[in-house]
Design an enzyme around this catalytic site. Structure first.
Site, PDB file in Angstrom:
ATOM      1  CG  ASP A 185       2.609  -8.478   9.558  1.00 20.01           C
ATOM      2  OD1 ASP A 185       3.189  -9.586   9.620  1.00 20.01           O
ATOM      3  OD2 ASP A 185       1.450  -8.351   9.130  1.00 20.01           O
ATOM      4  CB  VAL A 243      -7.321  -2.226   0.481  1.00 23.29           C
ATOM      5  CG1 VAL A 243      -6.772  -1.091  -0.377  1.00 23.29           C
ATOM      6  CG2 VAL A 243      -6.554  -2.312   1.789  1.00 23.29           C
ATOM      7  CE  LYS A 296       2.020 -10.588   6.027  1.00 29.51           C
ATOM      8  NZ  LYS A 296       0.980 -11.380   6.621  1.00 29.51           N
ATOM      9  N   PRO A 297       6.876 -10.795   2.496  1.00 31.01           N
ATOM     10  CG  PRO A 297       7.795 -12.611   1.361  1.00 31.01           C
ATOM     11  CD  PRO A 297       7.369 -12.165   2.722  1.00 31.01           C
ATOM     12  CB  ALA A 298       1.930 -10.781   1.725  1.00 23.81           C
ATOM     13  N   GLY A 333      -7.859  -7.716   4.485  1.00 25.97           N
ATOM     14  CA  GLY A 333      -6.858  -8.148   5.461  1.00 25.97           C
ATOM     15  C   GLY A 333      -7.483  -8.395   6.811  1.00 25.97           C
ATOM     16  N   GLY A 334      -6.603  -8.538   7.796  1.00 27.57           N
ATOM     17  CA  GLY A 334      -7.088  -8.837   9.133  1.00 27.57           C
ATOM     18  C   GLY A 334      -7.850  -7.671   9.742  1.00 27.57           C
ATOM     19  CG  MET A 335      -7.361  -3.217  11.222  1.00 25.04           C
ATOM     20  SD  MET A 335      -5.985  -2.378  11.962  1.00 25.04           S
ATOM     21  CE  MET A 335      -5.068  -1.792  10.591  1.00 25.04           C
TER      22      MET A 335
END
Lengths: 252, 335
Positions: free
Chosen positions: B147, B40, B149-151, B35-37
């Site tokens: 944040d 995983v 959202k479906p994801a 992800g952005g951060m």
């Protein structure tokens, strides 16, 4: 380029490596020279290969242009004009190379550099060997996107090669030469992957020793590469972005 | 200086990217998401012998904005003990200096993938209600997700619905001791001047979120003004997506009037016109599922009749059939 310039005291690196952008804007001549040395150390090979392949220049021409580019960068204080909010330093330098090559008056500059300016000691023969090694396909770097990608790959290759030299020195200082050999054998040698068990057998050691040695060298390699990267980035944001480029892609 | 082949370069990048878990209780299994951060990984907790998800920062260092955000995310999750929110197990720094935390490993699908196999609108609405439960709980604890959202929603293999990725969460107020039996109460609402201190790591006016799902005030970077209604906007966009399979930016197909009104109210550009709290939105969706009038839609007499018909369709047809049979029987006897 003298690697010893980066050593300080009994440690391998200065406590804090600061950005070349900060150094180049310093009043101190020594800082400014150091910033050019750092940039040159990391970028000369990508620049040389880029000029050779993108601009289709002969080896002597490309050598001359590479030398000239770094000297012009110092003389015209190109880094002072770099704005980190508009682009990455890497992209800025590539565009500067493009502009430099386009504007180059070969004869006049050769004369100037031959007469007044000392040449940088760069291993062009080694770079030429890498090009002729056949790993780079000049035809594949025609589009602007592939140009950026090509320059990025060569930049990364250069950065990692320097970090590996740092790692070699570190391992030597800490009497961990065998760990460096394991690192080389596992990551750099040949095209076929070798297992930890095979390495353990080859070196006559336990698999756990291979695991520990590789984990340590990998960690140190990453740290050293990031230290070098931090130094050649304009600011922390750029450093974060470039670190993602360096380690984030193709992983996993 | 050694020349690095392309293969060596790739190997170095991949190898150096892997977090160093040597000396910890975890053993890496494989990358799950990036992800952005951070990244995983699936990992094995060798002490407890269970699989966990290990979220790790890409960069070393326990300081800096990203490290703070990851640590904050772990702490936010730790205060949100709810079946609809992924539980955090551990937080710390790996030997390579990267900040990490571990959480429950959710075996399942992201909501956007899951709903492809879910045709029934009521089933989708029931999933939406469970998302609302989790978000309402977080709001009751003074936490905005920011944040949604479906994801960022996972549906587990046993149908459990989990709201993930609290990296952009904003802590509005420390209400860790809110009454657990009062899901509607204690929802923090900021006064116009911002009021309660903002402890978000992203409260510097920078725009963070997902276009289409973030509220207009969030998109304008007005982080000080955000409150529960900002998440309600995102929930409205998510509801639309669940009902239409279309991203908010796309032209939307026509919906049932009540559902359309619910989405419109949740996604109103002016936050004053949105639902005041998530339970209000959930209440409207529940009422729709039960065939009752919803607060977002003022019905005409025809709408009321149509809803009455939809709700009691079975009995209406039963009675109609009975009456028809009676009439036919009478006619038959007379002839």
């Amino acid at each position: 380029m003298d690697h010893d310039e980066f050593k300080s005291g009994d440690g391998r690196f200065p406590a804090t490596r600061w950005s070349v952008i900060a150094a180049v804007r310093s009043e101190d001549d020594a800082d400014r020279k150091r910033s050019l040395d750092t940039l040159c150390e990391t970028y000369w090979k990508p620049v040389y290969k880029y000029v050779r392949l993108r601009w289709n220049r002969s080896a002597p021409d490309a050598q001359d242009l590479t030398q000239g580019f770094f000297i012009e960068m110092l003389e015209r204080e190109l880094l002072n004009r770099f704005d980190g909010s508009k682009s990455r330093l890497r992209t800025y330098l590539r565009l500067c190379v493009d502009s430099f090559v386009m504007n180059e008056d070969k004869a006049a500059r050769r004369q100037k550099r031959g007469g007044e300016v000392q040449h940088l000691a760069l291993d062009f023969a080694g770079a030429e060997e890498e090009i002729s090694g056949g790993t780079i396909d000049a035809a594949a770097i025609a589009s602007p996107e592939s140009l950026e990608e090509f320059f990025e790959t060569e930049w990364l290759r250069s950065l990692f090669a320097l970090a590996i030299e740092d790692l070699r020195t570190l391992c030597s200082e800490r009497a961990r030469d065998r760990d460096f050999q394991l690192f080389e054998r596992y990551n750099l040698d040949g095209d076929n992957e070798i297992s930890y068990a095979q390495l353990a057998q080859q070196y006559g050691i336990a698999v756990s020793e291979v695991t520990n040695g590789l984990a340590w060298t990998r960690r140190e390699f990453r740290r050293l590469a990031l230290e070098r990267l931090r130094e050649i980035c304009g600011d922390d944001d750029e450093f974060q972005r470039e670190a993602r480029t360096a380690f984030g892609r193709n992983a996993g | 200086m050694r020349h690095l082949s392309d293969k060596a370069l790739t190997r170095l990048r991949s190898g150096a990217d892997l977090p160093d878990v040597g000396g910890t209780r975890y053993r890496l299994i494989g990358q799950v998401a990036r992800g952005g951060m951070g990244v995983v990984y699936a990992a094995e907790d060798e002490l407890l012998q269970r699989r966990v998800a290990l979220k790790v920062l890409e960069m070393p260092g326990s300081e800096g904005e990203l490290a703070n955000r990851l640590t904050r995310e772990a702490r936010v999750l730790a205060r949100l003990e709810h079946p609809g929110i992924v539980p955090v197990h551990d937080v710390g720094t790996l030997p390579d200096g990267r900040v990490f935390y571990t959480m429950k490993f959710v075996e399942g699908q992201r909501l956007d993938h899951y709903i492809e196999s879910l045709a029934s609108a009521p089933d989708r609405l029931r999933i939406f209600l469970r998302i609302c439960d989790a978000v309402a709980f977080a709001h009751a604890r003074g936490v905005l997700h920011r944040d949604l959202k479906p994801a960022n929603v996972m549906v587990g293999s046993f149908g459990e619905v989990l709201v993930m990725d609290w990296g952009l969460a904003k802590i509005l107020a420390d209400v860790t001791h809110a009454e657990p039996n009062d899901p509607c109460g204690n929802i923090p609402r900021l006064p116009a001047n911002g009021g309660i201190g903002n402890t978000s790591g992203t409260g510097d006016g920078r725009v963070m979120g997902t276009p289409g799902y973030m509220s207009p005030e969030q998109a304008r970077g007005e982080t000080e003004l955000l409150d529960a209604r900002s998440d309600i906007f995102s929930l409205g966009a998510l509801l639309r997506y669940l009902l239409t399979n279309q991203l908010p930016a796309h032209p939307l197909p026509k919906l049932d009037r009540s559902l359309e009104a619910i989405c419109a109210k949740a996604c109103a550009p002016e936050r004053e016109r949105r639902y005041a709290a998530v339970p209000d939105l959930a209440e409207d969706v529940s009422r729709y599922l039960d065939g009752l009038a919803v607060s977002a839609h003022r019905e005409s007499i025809f709408d009321k009749l149509a809803r009455f018909y939809r709700r009691y369709r079975f009995f209406i047809w039963l009675i109609a059939t009975y009456l028809l049979m009676r009439v036919l029987l009478i006619l038959l006897i007379k002839h």
